[in-house]
Design a protein around this motif. Structure first.
Motif, PDB file in Angstrom:
ATOM      1  N   ARG A  67       0.523  -1.704   0.203  1.00  0.00           N
ATOM      2  CA  ARG A  67       0.178  -0.258  -0.158  1.00  0.00           C
ATOM      3  C   ARG A  67       1.052   1.110  -0.246  1.00  0.00           C
ATOM      4  O   ARG A  67       0.432   2.594  -0.433  1.00  0.00           O
ATOM      5  N   GLN A  68       1.935   1.315   0.259  1.00  0.00           N
ATOM      6  CA  GLN A  68       3.167   2.566   0.303  1.00  0.00           C
ATOM      7  C   GLN A  68       3.215   2.383  -0.187  1.00  0.00           C
ATOM      8  O   GLN A  68       4.165   3.701  -0.969  1.00  0.00           O
ATOM      9  N   HIS A  69       4.099   1.395  -1.190  1.00  0.00           N
ATOM     10  CA  HIS A  69       4.287   1.609  -2.283  1.00  0.00           C
ATOM     11  C   HIS A  69       3.898   2.768  -3.536  1.00  0.00           C
ATOM     12  O   HIS A  69       2.969   2.849  -3.986  1.00  0.00           O
ATOM     13  N   ARG A  70       4.946   3.949  -3.875  1.00  0.00           N
ATOM     14  CA  ARG A  70       4.384   4.541  -4.577  1.00  0.00           C
ATOM     15  C   ARG A  70       4.878   4.827  -6.674  1.00  0.00           C
ATOM     16  O   ARG A  70       5.826   4.203  -6.370  1.00  0.00           O
ATOM     17  N   LEU A  71       4.169   5.143  -6.773  1.00  0.00           N
ATOM     18  CA  LEU A  71       4.298   5.411  -8.177  1.00  0.00           C
ATOM     19  C   LEU A  71       4.104   6.755  -8.571  1.00  0.00           C
ATOM     20  O   LEU A  71       3.931   7.205  -7.839  1.00  0.00           O
ATOM     21  N   ARG A  72       5.112   6.549  -9.836  1.00  0.00           N
ATOM     22  CA  ARG A  72       5.436   8.279 -10.349  1.00  0.00           C
ATOM     23  C   ARG A  72       3.595   8.465 -11.526  1.00  0.00           C
ATOM     24  O   ARG A  72       3.734   7.495 -11.798  1.00  0.00           O
ATOM     25  N   TYR A  73       3.262   9.583 -10.768  1.00  0.00           N
ATOM     26  CA  TYR A  73       2.579  10.535 -12.237  1.00  0.00           C
ATOM     27  C   TYR A  73       2.819  11.412 -12.396  1.00  0.00           C
ATOM     28  O   TYR A  73       3.443  12.906 -11.348  1.00  0.00           O
ATOM     29  N   SER A  74       2.807  11.991 -13.954  1.00  0.00           N
ATOM     30  CA  SER A  74       3.179  13.112 -13.729  1.00  0.00           C
ATOM     31  C   SER A  74       2.308  13.513 -15.489  1.00  0.00           C
ATOM     32  O   SER A  74       1.045  13.418 -15.509  1.00  0.00           O
ATOM     33  N   GLY A  75       2.542  14.860 -15.693  1.00  0.00           N
ATOM     34  CA  GLY A  75       1.584  15.511 -16.841  1.00  0.00           C
ATOM     35  C   GLY A  75       1.000  16.711 -16.210  1.00  0.00           C
ATOM     36  O   GLY A  75       1.612  17.093 -15.494  1.00  0.00           O
ATOM     37  N   TRP A  76      -0.069  17.336 -17.088  1.00  0.00           N
ATOM     38  CA  TRP A  76      -0.324  18.609 -16.813  1.00  0.00           C
ATOM     39  C   TRP A  76      -0.926  18.873 -15.567  1.00  0.00           C
ATOM     40  O   TRP A  76      -1.064  20.267 -14.873  1.00  0.00           O
ATOM     41  N   GLU A  95       1.716  19.137 -12.865  1.00  0.00           N
ATOM     42  CA  GLU A  95       1.912  21.242 -13.249  1.00  0.00           C
ATOM     43  C   GLU A  95       1.302  22.405 -12.785  1.00  0.00           C
ATOM     44  O   GLU A  95       1.493  22.940 -12.044  1.00  0.00           O
ATOM     45  N   LEU A  96      -0.134  21.668 -12.983  1.00  0.00           N
ATOM     46  CA  LEU A  96      -0.706  22.549 -12.202  1.00  0.00           C
ATOM     47  C   LEU A  96      -1.646  22.688 -11.429  1.00  0.00           C
ATOM     48  O   LEU A  96      -1.539  23.748 -10.235  1.00  0.00           O
ATOM     49  N   LEU A  97      -2.008  21.599 -10.451  1.00  0.00           N
ATOM     50  CA  LEU A  97      -1.768  22.015  -9.302  1.00  0.00           C
ATOM     51  C   LEU A  97      -0.654  21.832  -8.545  1.00  0.00           C
ATOM     52  O   LEU A  97      -0.647  21.904  -6.845  1.00  0.00           O
ATOM     53  N   PHE A  98       0.401  20.895  -8.762  1.00  0.00           N
ATOM     54  CA  PHE A  98       1.652  21.054  -7.523  1.00  0.00           C
ATOM     55  C   PHE A  98       3.307  22.066  -7.881  1.00  0.00           C
ATOM     56  O   PHE A  98       3.850  21.918  -7.232  1.00  0.00           O
ATOM     57  N   GLY A  99       3.093  22.499  -9.184  1.00  0.00           N
ATOM     58  CA  GLY A  99       3.909  23.190  -9.730  1.00  0.00           C
ATOM     59  C   GLY A  99       5.380  22.061 -10.105  1.00  0.00           C
ATOM     60  O   GLY A  99       6.659  22.393 -10.069  1.00  0.00           O
ATOM     61  N   ALA A 123       6.023  15.763 -12.148  1.00  0.00           N
ATOM     62  CA  ALA A 123       5.824  14.329 -11.573  1.00  0.00           C
ATOM     63  C   ALA A 123       5.346  14.712  -9.559  1.00  0.00           C
ATOM     64  O   ALA A 123       6.754  15.157  -8.993  1.00  0.00           O
ATOM     65  N   VAL A 124       4.734  13.478  -9.849  1.00  0.00           N
ATOM     66  CA  VAL A 124       4.750  13.335  -7.952  1.00  0.00           C
ATOM     67  C   VAL A 124       4.890  12.004  -8.047  1.00  0.00           C
ATOM     68  O   VAL A 124       4.231  11.413  -8.997  1.00  0.00           O
ATOM     69  N   LEU A 125       4.675  11.864  -6.314  1.00  0.00           N
ATOM     70  CA  LEU A 125       4.140  10.449  -5.956  1.00  0.00           C
ATOM     71  C   LEU A 125       3.718   9.733  -5.686  1.00  0.00           C
ATOM     72  O   LEU A 125       3.316  10.768  -4.452  1.00  0.00           O
ATOM     73  N   ILE A 126       3.149   9.104  -6.205  1.00  0.00           N
ATOM     74  CA  ILE A 126       1.342   8.809  -4.872  1.00  0.00           C
ATOM     75  C   ILE A 126       1.273   7.124  -4.803  1.00  0.00           C
ATOM     76  O   ILE A 126       1.800   6.522  -5.449  1.00  0.00           O
TER      77      ILE A 126
END
Length: 335
Positions: free
Chosen positions: A222-231, A234-238, A241-244
């Motif tokens: 459950r804690q393993h994170r995946l990379r999420y990228s795209g606009w 950038e729009l929500l977090f500047g 990509a972020v890790l979820i």
């Protein structure tokens, strides 16, 4: 109701002395004396909708819950599926019951068999690479869905991208190169595994093929994170990509929490936190934070500290991308 049957496609096995297809009116007798060898444990999770808990033959209510692609052929959601025949096989020591999995899209319906499922407990599959001799056949099999064997963990067979192809995570060893998204090939510094009951906080998150760019069914802690990228990132977090965490992707359809049996989590650490490719999905390598060290168990922790004693003092390194929490992940994934 809905249930999952784990099936190995015909393309992942070698059959000597016969074919799977139901050439004898779908009773399996044509395979008596034949030999079946499983060449991999790439079990596919086939979601089935039904009006009862039995996956059997000649049941028009058994339908695919989601579309799947098997050996290059795509079967759409709603396609009829059935258990065409069953066989008893032996490896010389142990006997197993297998069921011919049929996507009933041809005429006659029994003309093609696309794979095999097995009856047994969690993890109760035959060994890979061992000839299984067919000793008996049975028509009209009817077994309750919980009687079908299911994988014991997400990791066995999970393919990690390496130079020139992919390798099952359990075959990797320190010094082996794996491909990373930003750093090219990097050597494995440490790898270990922890086996726990697949219950509560330790139950894995299962991603259906294509849910996060994965080519096969993928299971992560459950804690393993995946990379999420795209606009949206950038729009929500500047951020590019972020890790979820895997748990935040759960939607009850293509991403589910799977409980039952045991699960083995493999921990793959490189010389720096990186994004690797697990069955095509962009997933993080192990980051040795104090929290993660507490999760991996005493034996794995001791082996890691033997090669990285500085971790006992809290030196962990930095994330490949910023991590987001549950609330931020929901806002991102709902956009």
């Amino acid at each position: 109701m809905a249930y999952t049957i784990y099936m190995l496609p015909e393309g992942q096995m070698t059959i000597s002395g016969g074919v799977l297809d139901g050439v004898t009116q779908g009773d399996g007798s044509h395979l008596l004396g034949a030999s079946i060898t499983l060449n991999s444990n790439d079990w596919m999770a086939i979601d089935v909708t039904d009006n009862d808990p039995d996956f059997d033959d000649n049941d028009g209510n058994q339908r695919l819950g989601t579309s799947v692609t098997v050996d290059g052929v795509t079967y759409s959601a709603g396609s009829r599926v059935e258990a065409e025949y069953s066989l008893t096989v032996s490896d010389g020591t142990n006997s197993y019951t297998l069921v011919a999995f049929n996507f009933a899209t041809t005429s006659p319906a029994y003309a093609t068999i696309e794979g095999l499922a097995f009856i047994g407990p969690t993890g109760g599959f035959p060994p890979i690479g061992v000839p299984l001799n067919v000793t008996a056949s049975q028509e009209f099999p009817s077994f309750a869905a919980p009687e079908y064997a299911s994988p014991i963990c997400f990791a066995a067979g999970t393919r990690i991208a390496v130079p020139g192809g992919e390798a099952a995570v359990e075959t990797l060893a320190p010094g082996d190169l794996v491909l990373t998204r930003a750093g090219g090939p990097l050597p494995v510094l440490w790898i270990a595994s922890t086996t726990v009951p697949a219950q509560g906080a330790f139950a894995p998150v299962e991603f259906a093929p294509g849910a996060v760019g994965n080519t096969r069914t993928l299971r992560l802690s459950r804690q393993h994170r995946l990379r999420y990228s795209g606009w949206r990132a950038e729009l929500l977090f500047g951020e590019e990509a972020v890790l979820i965490p895997a748990a935040h992707f759960v939607d009850g359809r293509n991403v589910r929490v799977i409980e039952g049996g045991f699960v083995t989590y493999f921990h793959l650490m490189l010389d720096r936190h990186s994004i690797v490719f697990a069955d095509g999905a962009e997933a993080e390598s192990f980051l040795p934070t104090a929290e993660n060290l507490a999760r991996i168990g005493p034996a794995a922790r001791a082996s890691l500290l033997s090669i990285r004693p500085d971790l006992a003092r809290g030196a962990a390194g930095s994330l490949a991308h910023p991590a987001v929490g549950r609330r931020e992940a929901r806002a991102l994934l709902a956009s």
